[in-house]
Design a protein around this motif. Structure first.
Motif, PDB file in Angstrom:
ATOM      1  N   VAL A  97      -1.747  -0.968  11.208  1.00 60.01           N
ATOM      2  CA  VAL A  97      -1.260  -1.997  12.176  1.00 60.01           C
ATOM      3  C   VAL A  97      -2.050  -2.164  13.174  1.00 60.01           C
ATOM      4  CG1 VAL A  97       0.452  -1.697  14.166  1.00 60.01           C
ATOM      5  CG2 VAL A  97       1.317  -1.229  11.543  1.00 60.01           C
ATOM      6  N   GLN A  98      -2.801  -1.151  13.700  1.00 66.15           N
ATOM      7  CA  GLN A  98      -3.906  -1.690  14.715  1.00 66.15           C
ATOM      8  C   GLN A  98      -5.056  -2.609  14.130  1.00 66.15           C
ATOM      9  OE1 GLN A  98      -5.191   2.572  15.731  1.00 66.15           O
ATOM     10  NE2 GLN A  98      -3.797   2.539  17.524  1.00 66.15           N
ATOM     11  N   THR A  99      -5.255  -2.407  13.005  1.00 63.31           N
ATOM     12  CA  THR A  99      -6.570  -3.268  12.654  1.00 63.31           C
ATOM     13  C   THR A  99      -5.623  -4.591  12.473  1.00 63.31           C
ATOM     14  OG1 THR A  99      -6.945  -1.504  11.034  1.00 63.31           O
ATOM     15  CG2 THR A  99      -8.096  -3.596  10.415  1.00 63.31           C
ATOM     16  N   ALA A 100      -4.633  -4.799  11.771  1.00 59.80           N
ATOM     17  CA  ALA A 100      -4.051  -6.153  11.753  1.00 59.80           C
ATOM     18  C   ALA A 100      -3.591  -6.593  13.193  1.00 59.80           C
ATOM     19  CB  ALA A 100      -2.669  -5.970  10.957  1.00 59.80           C
ATOM     20  N   ALA A 101      -3.598  -5.759  14.237  1.00 58.10           N
ATOM     21  CA  ALA A 101      -3.077  -6.361  15.475  1.00 58.10           C
ATOM     22  C   ALA A 101      -4.215  -6.995  16.244  1.00 58.10           C
ATOM     23  CB  ALA A 101      -2.526  -5.098  16.326  1.00 58.10           C
ATOM     24  N   ARG A 102      -5.394  -6.563  15.734  1.00 58.69           N
ATOM     25  CA  ARG A 102      -6.483  -7.316  16.383  1.00 58.69           C
ATOM     26  C   ARG A 102      -6.571  -8.834  16.015  1.00 58.69           C
ATOM     27  NH1 ARG A 102      -9.911  -3.174  13.938  1.00 58.69           N
ATOM     28  NH2 ARG A 102      -9.543  -1.332  15.494  1.00 58.69           N
TER      29      ARG A 102
ATOM     30  N   ARG B  99       0.910  -1.057   0.136  1.00 54.92           N
ATOM     31  CA  ARG B  99       0.146   0.004   0.100  1.00 54.92           C
ATOM     32  C   ARG B  99       0.915   1.051   0.044  1.00 54.92           C
ATOM     33  NH1 ARG B  99      -3.935  -1.048   5.130  1.00 54.92           N
ATOM     34  NH2 ARG B  99      -4.803   0.521   4.345  1.00 54.92           N
ATOM     35  N   GLY B 100       0.530   2.370  -1.082  1.00 51.27           N
ATOM     36  CA  GLY B 100       1.333   3.444  -0.982  1.00 51.27           C
ATOM     37  C   GLY B 100       0.289   4.651  -0.581  1.00 51.27           C
ATOM     38  N   ARG B 101       1.223   5.810  -0.806  1.00 53.44           N
ATOM     39  CA  ARG B 101       0.412   7.055  -0.310  1.00 53.44           C
ATOM     40  C   ARG B 101      -0.241   6.939   1.057  1.00 53.44           C
ATOM     41  NH1 ARG B 101       1.703  11.453  -1.453  1.00 53.44           N
ATOM     42  NH2 ARG B 101       2.282  11.894  -3.395  1.00 53.44           N
ATOM     43  N   LEU B 102       0.389   6.261   1.968  1.00 46.39           N
ATOM     44  CA  LEU B 102      -0.197   6.284   3.348  1.00 46.39           C
ATOM     45  C   LEU B 102       0.258   7.499   4.272  1.00 46.39           C
ATOM     46  CD1 LEU B 102      -0.083   2.341   4.085  1.00 46.39           C
ATOM     47  CD2 LEU B 102      -1.788   3.675   3.239  1.00 46.39           C
ATOM     48  N   SER B 103      -0.718   8.125   4.817  1.00 46.86           N
ATOM     49  CA  SER B 103      -0.171   9.106   5.734  1.00 46.86           C
ATOM     50  C   SER B 103       0.169   8.260   7.061  1.00 46.86           C
ATOM     51  CB  SER B 103      -1.538  10.174   6.249  1.00 46.86           C
ATOM     52  OG  SER B 103      -2.361   9.257   6.848  1.00 46.86           O
ATOM     53  N   PRO B 104       0.872   9.138   8.016  1.00 45.44           N
ATOM     54  CA  PRO B 104       1.213   8.176   9.316  1.00 45.44           C
ATOM     55  C   PRO B 104       0.045   7.570  10.072  1.00 45.44           C
ATOM     56  CG  PRO B 104       2.354  10.347   9.168  1.00 45.44           C
ATOM     57  CD  PRO B 104       1.510  10.176   7.916  1.00 45.44           C
ATOM     58  N   GLU B 105      -1.151   8.571   9.987  1.00 46.89           N
ATOM     59  CA  GLU B 105      -2.383   7.974  10.497  1.00 46.89           C
ATOM     60  C   GLU B 105      -2.865   6.676   9.774  1.00 46.89           C
ATOM     61  OE1 GLU B 105      -1.716  11.208   9.597  1.00 46.89           O
ATOM     62  OE2 GLU B 105      -1.658  12.393  11.607  1.00 46.89           O
ATOM     63  N   GLN B 106      -2.835   6.684   8.591  1.00 49.06           N
ATOM     64  CA  GLN B 106      -3.366   5.532   7.832  1.00 49.06           C
ATOM     65  C   GLN B 106      -2.423   4.407   8.340  1.00 49.06           C
ATOM     66  OE1 GLN B 106      -3.316   7.392   4.131  1.00 49.06           O
ATOM     67  NE2 GLN B 106      -5.679   7.052   3.999  1.00 49.06           N
ATOM     68  N   LYS B 107      -1.151   4.615   8.442  1.00 48.52           N
ATOM     69  CA  LYS B 107      -0.191   3.505   8.742  1.00 48.52           C
ATOM     70  C   LYS B 107      -0.344   2.735  10.343  1.00 48.52           C
ATOM     71  CE  LYS B 107       4.077   4.443   6.256  1.00 48.52           C
ATOM     72  NZ  LYS B 107       5.579   4.406   6.238  1.00 48.52           N
ATOM     73  N   LEU B 108      -0.739   3.774  11.013  1.00 51.28           N
ATOM     74  CA  LEU B 108      -1.316   3.495  12.472  1.00 51.28           C
ATOM     75  C   LEU B 108      -2.317   2.640  12.438  1.00 51.28           C
ATOM     76  CD1 LEU B 108      -0.807   3.497  15.405  1.00 51.28           C
ATOM     77  CD2 LEU B 108      -2.136   5.733  15.247  1.00 51.28           C
ATOM     78  N   ASP B 109      -3.085   3.035  11.639  1.00 52.20           N
ATOM     79  CA  ASP B 109      -4.711   2.376  11.416  1.00 52.20           C
ATOM     80  C   ASP B 109      -4.368   1.064  10.842  1.00 52.20           C
ATOM     81  OD1 ASP B 109      -7.217   2.744  11.768  1.00 52.20           O
ATOM     82  OD2 ASP B 109      -7.393   2.435   9.503  1.00 52.20           O
TER      83      ASP B 109
END
Lengths: 47, 838
Positions: free
Chosen positions: B708-713, B696-706
């Motif tokens: 990771v959090q989604t996958a972490a579930r 995935r490209g063009r991700l903002s830092p917030e989207q990256k965080l999101d």
């Protein structure tokens, strides 16, 4: 073995003194940096 | 840093190479003084040598050479003693933050020094009162932490002069951003040491008394003496339990209150149970007492924890040093004159100047002619960004090419970077506590053994009531959690220590557990998978143009120009007299460059730039340029005398080892994906070439965080990255791995910091984590089998409490030996010299 009643309290007093000395040393920071002073001593002849 | 490189006193006999007397680097040819005994690679080294020599401290060089063989490690690049002044060290803001008064009219400050390595450094830095202008009272270096504490008289000398002297002798000073936290740590460390000392003294004395009691069993002992010894042991053990042992009870209580499983709960139960029984046995003068086991247990557990704690602290300290080394000053323009001020003192409306290579200190808008900045660290975008007047320059971006001036709008916490840092802190807080394998296992295990002890006691109550309590206690003693409690932290500590020596700084032991099982691994692109800088990827056309192009581009400081110069030239201008002479050089920002070599007129730049100069672009050049653009490269055309003859593709190349590492990770079962802030097409193309499906490209830092959090579930997530834009994701991931060259924010957020660029160490880290966990499981298994056999013996009545007290330490020693001999994180090839200080 009644000598034990004298020597053991004496030994405990001595041990307590040792513990007290260690606690004092640790709390006043004598063990904060145990590496630098060792190298410092090597150069003392200079000053 | 000077003390690192191989320094051989110069022999100027060989005229083609000479080494600098001060720093030991190769002296550029133009600077070699033939026939001189001393050679210097730069003015900084010359003046450093002059200062040291004039103070009569030449012994430094002899000491350094002697210390060198032992201290040769990964040398930091030599940074020349600064041409910069440290005037920001004198500002009131700096003083209120870092300087403390010390005695009558004196001040004291703690500074971190870059490049402190060996005994010679201690000697040189502590001679500061003789090196610096008068007024420096004392200078004390802490070798482990690379900090110097200076006491000086502010009425006689300024701090900036002291800082300049430190920089001049080769140790660049930085403000130590630690303050109160550090004091807290020091206090904790001291208390820990006190506890260990007291516990050790108690354990030793109780052991002596216990030896007498055991000997008495065989040789006979007077009943009064036995009573006396038991009462004495009880007194000393109570001291050990109530003073150093209190930490276990405290943390067990806290764990019960918060309902989280913790090793301290079973330990406290064992301590309390064994203690209560022994006191009961002493008061009524029946059965056996276990004071020796109890006090030794307290001592060993404390030692194990201390070692582990120290190791983690050391890793954190190493990262902290890097963190402090990042610039804390800005160049503010006051009345047209630039002056260095601490970043903390910047206000909205200030005008700051940012020179090439420096990072922007605060969010603001560009004033004046504008320039180019590199946002790699902030957004992951690998191409340089052009800024015109009025454009926003975010804090953390790196200036390229020409200096830019910025009118400050937001500072500190309010900047975009500052807001990101807050996200990071929140991410770290949300991280679920990792339940450690050993904790759970040994917790369960000990509860099991307590139950078993109770069952044995009940069973024996029916067989032989007189032996009921004895057999119950025998089980408790023989199954002492020593090995379990100590082996696991010890294996981890050994692993963490070896990892740190190999440049992998692991901040917590739970990381090893998380990395041992494959899960999802997200990778950042720029700087992690790729080199993170521009380089020449392709060349189409006349090869003979390489050298002149390199010569022309060497006059320009743009990332593309740097790439062309570095990758095309085999030599640099200074060493080669036949190097082409460039004349009439002009540079058009955002377009290209023009110059003349001999009779040939060169134009190098984009197709539009060449077209705007009315040059003929050949069909093949245009075609290869289009192909390159499609592949995500930046095409640069080279025209000579009005016609394009060659095309160069510039891009961010994947690192050479990337493909191999990814292949082995994938075969180990890791699920790999790329998360990048860069252009979608570029990310996709790289993913395809590396065989990664999800990108995935063009991700903002917030989207990256999101992400990771989604996958972490749905399971553990590892994130590997380097930029500020990765920091929040690094903190939120189960394990965040920061790679070398990253931003300070990512260092603070990550759980692991790799001292090697790229992901080569990630493979090693994962492999060795698996190996470490195998060793832990092995020791747990070994001690489990031992315990089952011993407990079985105790239940059957073969093992008396006395025999149990003999067997128990044997089993502990075996497990500890396995732990220390384990080969986790051992280098496969002959080991590089460990980072020790002679």
């Amino acid at each position: 073995m009644s000598i034990l009643y004298v020597t053991i309290p004496l030994a405990i007093l001595l041990a307590a003194a040792g513990v007290w000395a260690f606690v004092w040393a640790a709390r006043t920071g004598q063990y904060d940096d145990v590496e630098t002073p060792a190298t410092r001593a090597v150069f003392d002849d200079e000053t | 840093m000077t003390a690192l490189t191989t320094a051989i006193p110069v022999s100027s006999r060989s005229t083609d190479q000479a080494l600098c007397t001060h720093c030991g680097l190769v002296v550029p040819r133009g600077l070699i003084e033939h026939g001189a005994t001393q050679q210097f690679c730069c003015a900084g080294c010359r003046s450093a040598f002059a200062i040291i020599h004039s103070c009569g401290l030449d012994r430094y060089y002899a000491l350094r050479d002697a210390a060198e063989d032992a201290a040769r490690t990964d040398a930091e690049p030599l940074t020349v003693a600064a041409d910069r002044s440290y005037e920001e060290f004198d500002s009131p803001t700096f003083h209120s933050l870092y300087v403390k008064p010390s005695g009558v009219g004196l001040s004291t400050v703690t500074l971190r020094l870059a490049g402190v390595h060996c005994a010679a450094c201690v000697w040189l830095v502590e001679r500061l009162p003789r090196l610096a202008p008068p007024g420096v009272i004392e200078s004390r270096l802490d070798l482990m932490r690379a900090t110097v504490t200076v006491v000086w008289d502010p009425a006689r000398v300024t701090l900036s002069r002291i800082a300049e002297t430190l920089a001049a002798i080769g140790y660049k000073p930085h403000a130590a951003r630690e303050g109160r936290e550090r004091e807290q740590q020091v206090r904790e460390d001291r208390e820990h040491l006190v506890r260990i000392g007291v516990a050790g003294a108690c354990a030793g004395n109780v052991m002596l008394l216990a030896t007498c009691l055991y000997a008495g069993l065989f040789e006979g002992i007077e009943p009064e003496t036995r009573l006396l010894f038991r009462w004495l042991s009880m007194g000393i053990t109570l001291v050990a339990l109530a003073w150093p042992g209190r930490v276990f009870f405290k943390s067990a209580l806290a764990a019960i209150r918060t309902r989280t499983p913790h090793l301290d709960v079973p330990i406290s139960l064992a301590l309390a149970g064994g203690g209560l029984w022994s006191i009961y046995a002493t008061l009524f003068d029946i059965g056996e007492v276990y004071y020796d086991s109890l006090s030794v247990l307290v001592f060993l557990l404390l030692v194990g924890r201390f070692i582990q704690h120290r190791q983690q602290r050391r890793a954190a300290d190493a990262v902290e040093l890097l963190y402090s080394v990042t610039p804390g000053s800005a160049r503010r323009i006051e009345n047209g004159q630039p002056s260095n001020v601490p970043v903390e003192s910047l206000k909205a409306g200030d005008v700051v100047e940012v020179r090439p290579g420096e990072s922007v200190p605060a969010d603001g808008s560009v004033i004046g002619p504008g320039g180019t900045i590199d946002l790699t660290i902030l957004t992951g975008e690998s191409r340089p960004v052009k800024l015109a007047q009025g454009d926003q320059a975010p804090a953390g971006a790196v200036c390229l090419g020409t200096p830019i001036r910025i009118s400050v709008e937001l500072t500190g916490e309010e900047t975009r970077v500052g807001r990101l840092m807050r996200l990071i802190q929140q991410g770290a807080q949300r991280k679920a506590p990792v339940v450690q394998l050993a904790n759970t296992l040994s917790g369960l295990f000990i509860f099991g053994m307590l139950g078993l002890g109770a069952i044995a006691a009940i069973v024996w109550l029916f067989i032989d009531p007189a032996r009921a309590i004895e057999q119950g206690v025998a089980i408790l003693v023989v199954t002492c959690p020593c090995a379990l409690g100590l082996a696991t932290p010890l294996v981890l500590t050994v692993a963490l220590g070896r990892a740190a020596r190999r440049g992998m700084f692991i901040k917590g032991a739970d990381v090893v557990q998380s990395l041992s099982k494959p899960g999802t691994m997200f990778l950042d692109k720029t700087g992690t998978l790729t080199e993170g800088r521009m380089s020449v990827v392709e060349w189409h056309g006349d090869k003979s143009l390489r050298s002149p192009v390199a010569a022309i581009e060497s006059l320009c400081v743009h990332p593309i120009a740097t790439a062309l110069t570095r990758d095309l030239a085999s030599q640099t201008a200074s060493d080669d007299p036949t190097f082409p002479r460039v004349e009439d050089f002009t540079h058009t920002i955002g377009g290209g460059v023009e110059a003349r070599i001999g009779a040939d007129r060169y134009t190098i730049g984009s197709a539009t730039f060449l077209a705007s100069r009315g040059l003929r672009i050949r069909i093949d050049s245009a075609q290869s340029a289009a192909l390159m653009a499609e592949r995500g490269l930046t095409p640069v055309l080279i025209a000579v005398n009005g016609e394009s003859l060659a095309t160069v593709g510039i891009g961010d190349r994947p690192r050479s080892e990337t493909a191999d590492v990814l292949r082995s990770l994938r075969s180990a079962g890791w699920n790999l994906a790329i998360l990048s802030g860069d252009e979608v097409a570029l990310v996709r193309r790289l993913a395809d070439s590396l065989g990664i499906e999800e990108a995935r490209g063009r991700l903002s830092p917030e989207q990256k965080l999101d992400a990771v959090q989604t996958a972490a579930r749905s399971g553990p997530v590892v994130f590997v990255g380097d930029g500020v834009n990765d920091a929040a994701a690094l903190a939120a991931a189960t394990v965040g791995i920061a790679v070398k060259g990253g931003a300070e924010a990512s260092l603070a957020a990550a759980d692991v910091y790799l001292n090697t660029p790229g992901i080569s160490s990630v493979g090693t880290l994962v492999d060795q984590s698996r190996r470490t966990m195998r060793i832990i499981k092995f020791t747990l298994g070994a001690s489990f089998i031992y315990n089952v056999i011993a407990a079985g013996g105790a239940i059957a009545g073969f093992v008396t409490p006395l025999l149990a007290a003999f067997i128990m330490p044997l089993s502990s020693l075996t497990v500890l030996a396995i732990a220390i001999r384990s080969r986790s994180f051992m280098p496969e090839e002959p080991s590089p010299t460990p980072r020790t200080h002679p």
